[in-house]
Design an enzyme around this catalytic site. Structure first.
Site, PDB file in Angstrom:
ATOM      1  N   HIS A 209       2.168   1.919  -3.440  1.00 19.53           N
ATOM      2  CA  HIS A 209       1.150   2.526  -4.316  1.00 19.53           C
ATOM      3  C   HIS A 209       1.050   4.030  -4.058  1.00 19.53           C
ATOM      4  O   HIS A 209       0.959   4.827  -5.006  1.00 19.53           O
ATOM      5  CB  HIS A 209      -0.211   1.871  -4.072  1.00 19.53           C
ATOM      6  CG  HIS A 209      -0.341   0.492  -4.633  1.00 19.53           C
ATOM      7  ND1 HIS A 209      -0.308   0.234  -5.979  1.00 19.53           N
ATOM      8  CD2 HIS A 209      -0.499  -0.710  -4.019  1.00 19.53           C
ATOM      9  CE1 HIS A 209      -0.450  -1.070  -6.181  1.00 19.53           C
ATOM     10  NE2 HIS A 209      -0.568  -1.656  -5.006  1.00 19.53           N
TER      11      HIS A 209
ATOM     12  N   THR B 180       0.833  -1.205   0.000  1.00 21.44           N
ATOM     13  CA  THR B 180       0.000   0.000   0.000  1.00 21.44           C
ATOM     14  C   THR B 180       0.866   1.253   0.000  1.00 21.44           C
ATOM     15  O   THR B 180       0.583   2.229  -0.712  1.00 21.44           O
ATOM     16  CB  THR B 180      -0.927   0.001   1.226  1.00 21.44           C
ATOM     17  OG1 THR B 180      -1.765  -1.153   1.185  1.00 21.44           O
ATOM     18  CG2 THR B 180      -1.780   1.253   1.269  1.00 21.44           C
TER      19      THR B 180
END
Length: 345
Positions: free
Chosen positions: A43, A40
Protein backbone atom coordinates in the site's frame (compact mmCIF):
# COMPACT_ATOMS: atom_id res chain seq x y z
CA UNK A 1 23.54 2.38 5.81
CA UNK A 2 21.33 1.29 2.91
CA UNK A 3 17.58 1.49 3.41
CA UNK A 4 14.43 1.14 1.32
CA UNK A 5 12.41 4.29 1.78
CA UNK A 6 9.40 6.29 0.66
CA UNK A 7 11.18 9.53 -0.20
CA UNK A 8 8.25 11.57 -1.52
CA UNK A 9 4.42 11.50 -1.40
CA UNK A 10 4.09 9.55 -4.64
CA UNK A 11 4.23 5.94 -5.89
CA UNK A 12 7.56 4.14 -5.69
CA UNK A 13 10.39 3.34 -3.29
CA UNK A 14 14.11 4.05 -3.41
CA UNK A 15 17.26 2.56 -1.95
CA UNK A 16 18.92 5.42 -0.10
CA UNK A 17 21.71 6.05 2.38
CA UNK A 18 20.53 7.02 5.86
CA UNK A 19 22.28 7.23 9.25
CA UNK A 20 22.48 4.14 11.46
CA UNK A 21 19.91 4.57 14.27
CA UNK A 22 21.24 5.70 17.63
CA UNK A 23 21.28 3.32 20.58
CA UNK A 24 20.38 5.24 23.69
CA UNK A 25 18.16 4.63 26.69
CA UNK A 26 16.35 1.29 26.38
CA UNK A 27 16.91 0.93 22.65
CA UNK A 28 18.38 -2.13 20.97
CA UNK A 29 20.33 -1.87 17.71
CA UNK A 30 19.72 -4.81 15.39
CA UNK A 31 21.59 -5.77 12.21
CA UNK A 32 18.77 -6.82 9.88
CA UNK A 33 19.23 -10.22 8.23
CA UNK A 34 15.87 -10.88 6.57
CA UNK A 35 12.61 -8.99 6.08
CA UNK A 36 9.17 -10.06 4.89
CA UNK A 37 7.12 -8.03 2.42
CA UNK A 38 3.67 -7.22 3.83
CA UNK A 39 0.47 -5.94 2.26
CA UNK A 40 0.99 -2.74 4.23
CA UNK A 41 4.31 -2.24 2.42
CA UNK A 42 2.54 -2.69 -0.91
CA UNK A 43 0.00 0.00 0.00
CA UNK A 44 2.79 2.42 0.90
CA UNK A 45 4.73 1.59 -2.27
CA UNK A 46 1.64 2.16 -4.44
CA UNK A 47 0.69 5.30 -2.48
CA UNK A 48 -3.03 4.60 -2.29
CA UNK A 49 -5.52 6.74 -0.37
CA UNK A 50 -4.77 5.00 2.93
CA UNK A 51 -1.00 5.51 2.55
CA UNK A 52 -1.46 9.16 1.60
CA UNK A 53 -3.51 9.73 4.78
CA UNK A 54 -1.24 7.88 7.18
CA UNK A 55 2.38 8.00 5.98
CA UNK A 56 4.62 11.05 6.17
CA UNK A 57 7.72 10.75 3.91
CA UNK A 58 10.61 10.40 4.17
CA UNK A 59 10.08 7.00 5.81
CA UNK A 60 11.99 3.72 5.91
CA UNK A 61 9.45 0.92 5.42
CA UNK A 62 9.28 -2.56 6.90
CA UNK A 63 8.04 -4.22 10.08
CA UNK A 64 8.58 -7.96 9.46
CA UNK A 65 12.18 -8.89 10.22
CA UNK A 66 14.79 -10.97 11.95
CA UNK A 67 18.25 -9.76 12.88
CA UNK A 68 21.19 -9.97 15.22
CA UNK A 69 21.65 -7.57 18.13
CA UNK A 70 24.84 -5.54 17.74
CA UNK A 71 24.52 -2.95 20.53
CA UNK A 72 22.23 -2.03 23.41
CA UNK A 73 21.48 1.16 25.30
CA UNK A 74 22.45 1.69 28.95
CA UNK A 75 18.90 0.97 30.19
CA UNK A 76 18.65 -2.43 28.44
CA UNK A 77 18.70 -5.25 31.02
CA UNK A 78 18.05 -8.58 29.26
CA UNK A 79 18.71 -8.41 25.52
CA UNK A 80 22.37 -8.90 24.65
CA UNK A 81 24.61 -8.44 21.59
CA UNK A 82 24.61 -11.61 19.54
CA UNK A 83 20.95 -12.46 20.26
CA UNK A 84 18.87 -13.44 17.23
CA UNK A 85 15.66 -11.43 17.47
CA UNK A 86 12.45 -10.44 15.78
CA UNK A 87 10.46 -7.37 16.72
CA UNK A 88 6.91 -6.48 17.70
CA UNK A 89 6.05 -3.70 15.26
CA UNK A 90 3.35 -2.07 17.38
CA UNK A 91 5.00 0.52 19.62
CA UNK A 92 2.69 1.30 22.53
CA UNK A 93 2.55 4.17 25.00
CA UNK A 94 2.72 2.13 28.21
CA UNK A 95 0.52 4.60 30.11
CA UNK A 96 -3.03 4.29 28.74
CA UNK A 97 -5.68 2.23 30.51
CA UNK A 98 -5.11 -0.90 28.43
CA UNK A 99 -1.31 -0.73 28.61
CA UNK A 100 -1.46 -0.34 32.39
CA UNK A 101 -3.79 -3.35 32.56
CA UNK A 102 -1.41 -5.52 30.54
CA UNK A 103 -3.49 -5.33 27.34
CA UNK A 104 -0.84 -3.61 25.26
CA UNK A 105 -2.29 -4.83 21.96
CA UNK A 106 -5.26 -2.53 22.68
CA UNK A 107 -3.16 0.60 23.24
CA UNK A 108 -5.05 3.63 21.94
CA UNK A 109 -1.80 5.40 20.98
CA UNK A 110 -0.12 2.57 19.03
CA UNK A 111 2.61 3.63 16.59
CA UNK A 112 3.46 1.33 13.69
CA UNK A 113 7.06 0.46 12.85
CA UNK A 114 7.64 1.19 9.16
CA UNK A 115 4.36 3.12 8.99
CA UNK A 116 4.62 5.98 11.49
CA UNK A 117 8.32 5.63 12.30
CA UNK A 118 11.36 4.30 10.43
CA UNK A 119 11.26 0.55 10.00
CA UNK A 120 13.31 -2.53 9.22
CA UNK A 121 13.85 -2.38 5.45
CA UNK A 122 17.42 -1.33 6.18
CA UNK A 123 20.76 -2.70 7.25
CA UNK A 124 20.00 -1.71 10.86
CA UNK A 125 16.88 -1.01 12.91
CA UNK A 126 16.50 0.15 16.53
CA UNK A 127 13.66 -0.82 18.87
CA UNK A 128 12.83 -0.41 22.54
CA UNK A 129 13.83 -3.51 24.49
CA UNK A 130 10.15 -4.09 25.33
CA UNK A 131 9.46 -4.68 21.63
CA UNK A 132 12.28 -7.17 21.03
CA UNK A 133 11.57 -10.91 20.93
CA UNK A 134 14.66 -13.06 21.48
CA UNK A 135 14.60 -16.45 19.76
CA UNK A 136 15.76 -18.78 22.52
CA UNK A 137 15.56 -21.88 20.33
CA UNK A 138 17.09 -22.63 16.91
CA UNK A 139 14.94 -21.21 14.13
CA UNK A 140 15.16 -20.82 10.37
CA UNK A 141 15.92 -17.16 9.65
CA UNK A 142 13.31 -16.91 6.89
CA UNK A 143 10.62 -18.17 9.28
CA UNK A 144 11.82 -15.81 12.01
CA UNK A 145 11.51 -12.94 9.52
CA UNK A 146 7.75 -13.50 9.21
CA UNK A 147 6.92 -13.79 12.91
CA UNK A 148 4.82 -10.63 12.63
CA UNK A 149 2.28 -12.06 10.12
CA UNK A 150 2.62 -15.50 11.68
CA UNK A 151 1.48 -13.81 14.89
CA UNK A 152 -1.56 -12.36 13.12
CA UNK A 153 -2.43 -15.88 11.99
CA UNK A 154 -1.92 -17.35 15.47
CA UNK A 155 -3.94 -14.58 17.12
CA UNK A 156 -6.79 -15.14 14.68
CA UNK A 157 -6.70 -18.93 14.53
CA UNK A 158 -6.58 -19.39 18.31
CA UNK A 159 -9.09 -16.67 19.24
CA UNK A 160 -11.61 -19.46 19.68
CA UNK A 161 -10.97 -23.15 20.44
CA UNK A 162 -10.69 -25.13 17.21
CA UNK A 163 -10.16 -28.65 18.57
CA UNK A 164 -12.61 -31.01 16.80
CA UNK A 165 -14.35 -28.06 15.13
CA UNK A 166 -15.17 -27.37 11.49
CA UNK A 167 -13.32 -24.24 10.39
CA UNK A 168 -13.90 -21.89 7.45
CA UNK A 169 -11.14 -19.49 6.37
CA UNK A 170 -11.98 -16.92 3.69
CA UNK A 171 -8.88 -15.58 1.97
CA UNK A 172 -5.84 -17.76 1.12
CA UNK A 173 -3.24 -15.05 1.37
CA UNK A 174 -0.12 -15.89 3.39
CA UNK A 175 -1.83 -15.23 6.73
CA UNK A 176 -4.85 -17.31 5.72
CA UNK A 177 -2.54 -20.15 4.66
CA UNK A 178 -0.73 -20.03 8.00
CA UNK A 179 -4.06 -19.96 9.84
CA UNK A 180 -5.04 -23.15 8.01
CA UNK A 181 -1.80 -24.80 9.14
CA UNK A 182 -2.37 -23.65 12.74
CA UNK A 183 -6.00 -24.81 12.86
CA UNK A 184 -5.06 -28.20 11.46
CA UNK A 185 -2.16 -28.51 13.90
CA UNK A 186 -4.45 -27.54 16.79
CA UNK A 187 -6.88 -30.37 16.02
CA UNK A 188 -9.65 -28.95 13.84
CA UNK A 189 -11.78 -31.63 12.21
CA UNK A 190 -12.09 -29.89 8.85
CA UNK A 191 -10.37 -26.75 7.58
CA UNK A 192 -11.94 -25.22 4.47
CA UNK A 193 -10.16 -22.26 2.88
CA UNK A 194 -11.47 -20.15 0.01
CA UNK A 195 -9.91 -17.88 -2.60
CA UNK A 196 -9.80 -17.41 -6.38
CA UNK A 197 -6.03 -17.89 -6.79
CA UNK A 198 -5.28 -21.47 -7.76
CA UNK A 199 -1.57 -21.27 -6.77
CA UNK A 200 -2.46 -19.99 -3.32
CA UNK A 201 -5.21 -22.57 -2.86
CA UNK A 202 -2.78 -25.34 -3.80
CA UNK A 203 -0.25 -24.03 -1.29
CA UNK A 204 -2.94 -23.75 1.42
CA UNK A 205 -3.80 -27.41 0.91
CA UNK A 206 -0.12 -28.31 1.24
CA UNK A 207 -0.10 -26.42 4.55
CA UNK A 208 -3.00 -28.43 5.96
CA UNK A 209 -6.36 -27.30 4.55
CA UNK A 210 -8.86 -30.15 4.15
CA UNK A 211 -10.54 -28.40 1.22
CA UNK A 212 -9.17 -25.47 -0.80
CA UNK A 213 -12.17 -24.00 -2.62
CA UNK A 214 -12.12 -21.69 -5.63
CA UNK A 215 -15.18 -19.55 -4.92
CA UNK A 216 -15.08 -18.32 -8.50
CA UNK A 217 -16.18 -21.80 -9.52
CA UNK A 218 -17.99 -23.30 -6.52
CA UNK A 219 -20.09 -22.19 -3.54
CA UNK A 220 -19.10 -22.61 0.08
CA UNK A 221 -22.47 -24.21 0.76
CA UNK A 222 -21.56 -27.04 -1.63
CA UNK A 223 -18.78 -28.13 0.72
CA UNK A 224 -21.14 -28.76 3.63
CA UNK A 225 -22.65 -31.86 2.07
CA UNK A 226 -19.28 -33.03 0.76
CA UNK A 227 -17.87 -33.05 4.30
CA UNK A 228 -21.11 -34.31 5.90
CA UNK A 229 -21.60 -31.07 7.83
CA UNK A 230 -25.33 -30.71 8.40
CA UNK A 231 -25.35 -27.58 10.59
CA UNK A 232 -22.56 -25.35 9.21
CA UNK A 233 -19.13 -24.22 10.32
CA UNK A 234 -18.28 -23.82 13.99
CA UNK A 235 -15.40 -21.36 13.59
CA UNK A 236 -14.87 -18.72 10.90
CA UNK A 237 -11.71 -16.73 10.12
CA UNK A 238 -12.21 -13.85 7.69
CA UNK A 239 -8.87 -12.91 6.15
CA UNK A 240 -9.78 -11.37 2.79
CA UNK A 241 -11.37 -8.03 3.68
CA UNK A 242 -14.09 -8.73 1.11
CA UNK A 243 -17.69 -7.97 1.96
CA UNK A 244 -19.02 -10.96 0.01
CA UNK A 245 -16.64 -13.31 1.85
CA UNK A 246 -17.94 -12.21 5.25
CA UNK A 247 -21.51 -12.42 4.02
CA UNK A 248 -20.99 -15.98 2.75
CA UNK A 249 -19.30 -16.91 6.01
CA UNK A 250 -22.18 -15.64 8.13
CA UNK A 251 -24.65 -17.53 5.94
CA UNK A 252 -22.85 -20.85 6.44
CA UNK A 253 -22.11 -20.71 10.18
CA UNK A 254 -23.75 -23.10 12.60
CA UNK A 255 -25.89 -21.74 15.46
CA UNK A 256 -23.56 -20.38 18.12
CA UNK A 257 -20.72 -20.12 15.60
CA UNK A 258 -17.80 -17.79 16.25
CA UNK A 259 -16.02 -15.60 13.69
CA UNK A 260 -12.62 -13.91 14.02
CA UNK A 261 -12.17 -11.06 11.53
CA UNK A 262 -8.67 -10.00 10.50
CA UNK A 263 -9.30 -8.78 6.94
CA UNK A 264 -9.72 -5.02 6.56
CA UNK A 265 -12.42 -4.00 4.07
CA UNK A 266 -11.87 -0.96 1.88
CA UNK A 267 -15.47 0.21 2.16
CA UNK A 268 -18.69 -0.27 4.10
CA UNK A 269 -19.86 -3.85 4.66
CA UNK A 270 -23.50 -4.78 5.03
CA UNK A 271 -24.24 -7.97 6.94
CA UNK A 272 -27.37 -9.99 7.68
CA UNK A 273 -27.98 -8.93 11.28
CA UNK A 274 -31.03 -11.18 11.56
CA UNK A 275 -28.82 -14.23 10.96
CA UNK A 276 -26.22 -12.99 13.45
CA UNK A 277 -28.93 -12.48 16.09
CA UNK A 278 -31.08 -15.57 15.51
CA UNK A 279 -28.08 -17.90 15.20
CA UNK A 280 -26.39 -16.14 18.13
CA UNK A 281 -23.11 -15.70 16.27
CA UNK A 282 -20.06 -14.05 17.81
CA UNK A 283 -17.92 -11.72 15.69
CA UNK A 284 -14.53 -10.60 17.03
CA UNK A 285 -12.15 -8.14 15.44
CA UNK A 286 -8.45 -9.08 15.41
CA UNK A 287 -5.60 -6.59 15.07
CA UNK A 288 -1.96 -7.58 15.32
CA UNK A 289 -0.75 -9.79 18.12
CA UNK A 290 -1.32 -10.03 21.86
CA UNK A 291 1.92 -8.85 23.41
CA UNK A 292 3.54 -11.17 24.20
CA UNK A 293 1.21 -14.12 24.69
CA UNK A 294 0.89 -14.61 20.94
CA UNK A 295 4.68 -14.50 20.53
CA UNK A 296 5.04 -17.22 23.15
CA UNK A 297 2.40 -19.31 21.37
CA UNK A 298 4.24 -18.89 18.04
CA UNK A 299 7.49 -20.23 19.46
CA UNK A 300 5.77 -23.13 21.21
CA UNK A 301 3.85 -24.10 18.07
CA UNK A 302 7.08 -24.27 16.07
CA UNK A 303 8.81 -26.25 18.81
CA UNK A 304 5.80 -28.59 18.77
CA UNK A 305 6.27 -29.45 15.11
CA UNK A 306 4.22 -26.88 13.21
CA UNK A 307 5.93 -26.18 9.89
CA UNK A 308 5.02 -22.93 8.15
CA UNK A 309 8.13 -22.78 5.96
CA UNK A 310 6.23 -23.77 2.77
CA UNK A 311 4.41 -20.43 2.93
CA UNK A 312 7.69 -18.72 1.96
CA UNK A 313 7.85 -19.08 -1.82
CA UNK A 314 10.22 -16.34 -3.04
CA UNK A 315 13.49 -14.83 -1.84
CA UNK A 316 15.37 -11.78 -3.14
CA UNK A 317 18.40 -9.65 -2.32
CA UNK A 318 17.78 -6.09 -1.19
CA UNK A 319 18.69 -4.55 -4.55
CA UNK A 320 15.94 -6.71 -6.09
CA UNK A 321 13.26 -4.96 -4.04
CA UNK A 322 11.18 -3.95 -7.09
CA UNK A 323 10.97 -7.55 -8.25
CA UNK A 324 10.17 -8.66 -4.72
CA UNK A 325 7.28 -6.17 -4.46
CA UNK A 326 5.96 -7.10 -7.93
CA UNK A 327 5.97 -10.77 -6.92
CA UNK A 328 4.16 -10.08 -3.66
CA UNK A 329 1.59 -7.97 -5.50
CA UNK A 330 0.91 -10.69 -8.10
CA UNK A 331 -1.26 -12.79 -5.80
CA UNK A 332 0.39 -15.95 -7.12
CA UNK A 333 2.83 -16.49 -4.27
CA UNK A 334 3.13 -17.02 -0.55
CA UNK A 335 5.40 -14.87 1.58
CA UNK A 336 8.22 -12.96 -0.10
CA UNK A 337 11.45 -12.53 1.89
CA UNK A 338 14.25 -10.02 1.24
CA UNK A 339 17.80 -10.89 2.34
CA UNK A 340 19.57 -7.79 3.72
CA UNK A 341 22.95 -9.46 3.81
CA UNK A 342 23.18 -9.73 0.01
CA UNK A 343 22.27 -7.27 -2.76
CA UNK A 344 21.12 -10.03 -5.13
CA UNK A 345 20.34 -13.74 -4.90
Amino acid sequence: MRALAKTAPEPGLHLVDVPVPETDGDRVLIKVLRTGVCGTDLHIDGWDDWAARVVRPPLVLGHEFVGEVTAVGPEVTKVEPGDIVSGEGHLVCGTCRNCMAGRRHLCIRTIGLGVHTDGAFAEYVALPESNVWVHRHPIDLDVAAIFDPFGNAVHTALSFPVLNEDVLITGAGPIGMMAAAIASHAGARNVVITDVSEPRLALAQKLGATVALDVGKSKISDVLAELDMSEGFDIGMEMSGRADALQDMIATMSPGGRIAILGLPTGDVSVDMSTIVTRMLTLRGIYGREMFETWYAMSVLLQGGLDISPVITHRFGYEQHAEAFDTARSGRCGKVVIDWTRPTL
